[in-house]
Design an enzyme around this catalytic site. Structure first.
Site, PDB file in Angstrom:
ATOM      1  CB  VAL A 115     -17.802  43.298  -9.406  1.00 53.43           C
ATOM      2  CG1 VAL A 115     -17.451  41.923  -8.863  1.00 53.43           C
ATOM      3  CG2 VAL A 115     -19.204  43.719  -9.034  1.00 53.43           C
ATOM      4  CG  ASN A 152     -23.982  34.974  -8.015  1.00 52.23           C
ATOM      5  OD1 ASN A 152     -25.119  34.623  -8.312  1.00 52.23           O
ATOM      6  ND2 ASN A 152     -23.636  35.283  -6.767  1.00 52.23           N
ATOM      7  CB  SER A 166     -32.898  38.192 -13.332  1.00 50.36           C
ATOM      8  OG  SER A 166     -34.122  38.102 -12.620  1.00 50.36           O
ATOM      9  CE1 TYR A 179     -31.354  42.166  -9.934  1.00 48.53           C
ATOM     10  CE2 TYR A 179     -33.528  41.458 -10.635  1.00 48.53           C
ATOM     11  CZ  TYR A 179     -32.255  41.157 -10.200  1.00 48.53           C
ATOM     12  OH  TYR A 179     -31.870  39.841 -10.044  1.00 48.53           O
ATOM     13  CB  SER A 226     -28.923  46.017 -14.304  1.00 45.24           C
ATOM     14  OG  SER A 226     -29.554  45.122 -13.418  1.00 45.24           O
ATOM     15  CE  LYS A 227     -29.032  40.518 -12.206  1.00 45.49           C
ATOM     16  NZ  LYS A 227     -27.760  39.796 -12.037  1.00 45.49           N
TER      17      LYS A 227
HETATM   18  N1  LIG Z   1     -32.416  34.923  -5.771  1.00 40.21           N
HETATM   19  C1  LIG Z   1     -33.164  34.986  -6.875  1.00 40.21           C
HETATM   20  O1  LIG Z   1     -34.343  34.679  -6.878  1.00 40.21           O
HETATM   21  C2  LIG Z   1     -32.561  35.445  -8.169  1.00 40.21           C
HETATM   22  C3  LIG Z   1     -33.309  35.317  -9.336  1.00 40.21           C
HETATM   23  C4  LIG Z   1     -32.752  35.706 -10.543  1.00 40.21           C
HETATM   24  C5  LIG Z   1     -31.457  36.212 -10.560  1.00 40.21           C
HETATM   25  N2  LIG Z   1     -30.773  36.338  -9.402  1.00 40.21           N
HETATM   26  C6  LIG Z   1     -29.409  36.847  -9.466  1.00 40.21           C
HETATM   27  O2  LIG Z   1     -28.573  35.883  -8.860  1.00 40.21           O
HETATM   28  C7  LIG Z   1     -27.481  36.530  -8.228  1.00 40.21           C
HETATM   29  C8  LIG Z   1     -27.422  36.148  -6.749  1.00 40.21           C
HETATM   30  O3  LIG Z   1     -28.666  36.433  -6.146  1.00 40.21           O
HETATM   31  P1  LIG Z   1     -28.880  36.196  -4.578  1.00 40.21           P
HETATM   32  O4  LIG Z   1     -30.315  36.014  -4.349  1.00 40.21           O
HETATM   33  O5  LIG Z   1     -27.941  35.158  -4.080  1.00 40.21           O
HETATM   34  O6  LIG Z   1     -28.476  37.655  -4.051  1.00 40.21           O
HETATM   35  P2  LIG Z   1     -27.540  38.096  -2.835  1.00 40.21           P
HETATM   36  O7  LIG Z   1     -27.775  39.532  -2.581  1.00 40.21           O
HETATM   37  O8  LIG Z   1     -27.700  37.147  -1.706  1.00 40.21           O
HETATM   38  O9  LIG Z   1     -26.078  37.888  -3.422  1.00 40.21           O
HETATM   39  C9  LIG Z   1     -25.413  38.872  -4.142  1.00 40.21           C
HETATM   40  C10 LIG Z   1     -23.991  38.926  -3.625  1.00 40.21           C
HETATM   41  O10 LIG Z   1     -23.299  39.911  -4.394  1.00 40.21           O
HETATM   42  C11 LIG Z   1     -22.474  40.649  -3.498  1.00 40.21           C
HETATM   43  N3  LIG Z   1     -22.180  41.962  -4.059  1.00 40.21           N
HETATM   44  C12 LIG Z   1     -23.030  43.008  -4.217  1.00 40.21           C
HETATM   45  N4  LIG Z   1     -22.374  44.061  -4.719  1.00 40.21           N
HETATM   46  C13 LIG Z   1     -21.090  43.673  -4.906  1.00 40.21           C
HETATM   47  C14 LIG Z   1     -19.940  44.321  -5.399  1.00 40.21           C
HETATM   48  N5  LIG Z   1     -19.957  45.597  -5.807  1.00 40.21           N
HETATM   49  N6  LIG Z   1     -18.782  43.628  -5.470  1.00 40.21           N
HETATM   50  C15 LIG Z   1     -18.745  42.336  -5.054  1.00 40.21           C
HETATM   51  N7  LIG Z   1     -19.803  41.668  -4.559  1.00 40.21           N
HETATM   52  C16 LIG Z   1     -20.965  42.340  -4.481  1.00 40.21           C
HETATM   53  C17 LIG Z   1     -23.277  40.740  -2.214  1.00 40.21           C
HETATM   54  O11 LIG Z   1     -22.444  41.018  -1.102  1.00 40.21           O
HETATM   55  C18 LIG Z   1     -23.912  39.355  -2.148  1.00 40.21           C
HETATM   56  O12 LIG Z   1     -23.127  38.435  -1.435  1.00 40.21           O
HETATM   57  C19 LIG Z   1     -27.659  38.016  -8.506  1.00 40.21           C
HETATM   58  O13 LIG Z   1     -26.969  38.345  -9.689  1.00 40.21           O
HETATM   59  C20 LIG Z   1     -29.147  38.135  -8.720  1.00 40.21           C
HETATM   60  O14 LIG Z   1     -29.474  39.278  -9.474  1.00 40.21           O
HETATM   61  C21 LIG Z   1     -31.285  35.975  -8.209  1.00 40.21           C
END
Ligand SMILES: NC(=O)c1ccc[n+]([C@@H]2O[C@H](COP(=O)([O-])OP(=O)(O)OC[C@H]3O[C@@H](n4cnc5c(N)ncnc54)[C@H](O)[C@@H]3O)[C@@H](O)[C@H]2O)c1
Length: 255
Positions: free
Chosen positions: A64, A90, A145, A158, A161-162
């Protein structure tokens, strides 16, 4: 969420769909009959296997942070399903990020975080908007987030960015409203995904406890708590909602 019958046959692009929350969104959307392009820098085959339909799931590799790569992603969705109605931004760097005091974050790590978590959202929006305009409208769902709405310390790249994702959501909502494209953000609390385990490391249990204690609803967030909000924002049930950030955090932060 099957009362949202309008989801059936709609097309969504979900970035960061190879694992974690993105994977769960794909599974939930497919169960509502949506056709989904699952996009990630990693292989999304596992996600496609978990999605039991009736919607179809196609996979594509994308970075992305690279504009041309997101254009190819949008083309793959249009080629596969003929239209794009929904984009879930996401993909992000989260679990693997090196955290620490604000003045010890490496400049390269800061820039990498911004390139993926901010420019990546912008790139994907630019790539899918032409197809949404052609379809007469659409719904963009940007994942922010609790880190931003609360102000998480010791991961300032982080958190920043969010926060930018929320600003982008607001500005873009005003720009794209004339095309009936809605832009909203979702700000989840911590879900115990692999990335969250990586992010908090040995402090995971303590972090989960502190987060829970700060909530109005005293249990930690589960992925199933998020899918409903994502499906609602994807559906016409939220048709007059744009520019908003929906906090799915058990009542930690309030506007
Ligand atoms: N898990 C949580 O508690 C939580 C809380 C708040 C927000 N979030 C947000 O939710 C989203 C998903 O979180 P998660 O826990 O599933 O994280 P995760 O790391 O499991 O998933 C992120 C995905 O993004 C992909 N990714 C990273 N860089 C990329 C790139 N340059 N191009 C394409 N894909 C790319 C990764 O390969 C991964 O599959 C994120 O945006 C995270 O910031 C997560």
């Amino acid at each position: 969420m099957n009362e949202n019958n309008d989801l059936k046959g709609k097309t969504a692009v979900v970035t960061g769909a190879a694992r974690g929350l993105g994977q769960e969104y794909v599974v939930a959307m497919a169960a509502c009959g949506m056709n989904i392009l699952a996009a990630d820098r990693d292989d999304c085959a596992e996600t496609a296997g978990l999605a039991k339909g009736p919607g179809k799931v196609e996979c594509v590799t994308v970075d992305v942070a690279n504009a041309a790569s997101t254009v190819a992603m949008a083309k793959a969705a249009s080629d596969a399903f003929g239209r794009i109605d929904v984009l879930v931004n996401n993909a992000a760097l989260y679990g693997g990020l090196a955290s620490g005091p604000f003045d010890r974050i490496e400049e390269a790590e800061w820039d990498f975080c911004m390139a993926v978590n901010i420019r990546g959202v912008w790139n994907a929006c630019k790539a899918v908007v032409p197809a949404m305009r052609e379809a007469g409208g659409g719904s963009i769902i940007n994942i922010s987030s609790l880190a931003a709405t609360y102000g998480l310390p010791y991961s300032l790249h982080y958190t920043t960015s969010k926060g930018a994702v929320i600003g982008m959501t607001r500005g873009l909502a005003r720009e794209l409203g004339r095309h009936w494209i809605r832009v909203n953000a979702v700000a989840p609390s911590a879900v115990m995904t692999d990335a969250t385990k990586e992010f908090f490391g040995e402090k995971l249990d303590r972090a989960a406890e502190v987060i829970r204690d700060g909530q109005s609803l005293k249990r930690n967030l589960e992925v199933q708590d998020l899918a409903g909000t994502i499906l609602w924002l994807a559906s016409d049930a939220s048709r007059f909602v744009t520019g908003q950030t929906i906090m799915v955090d058990g009542g930690t932060t309030f506007l």
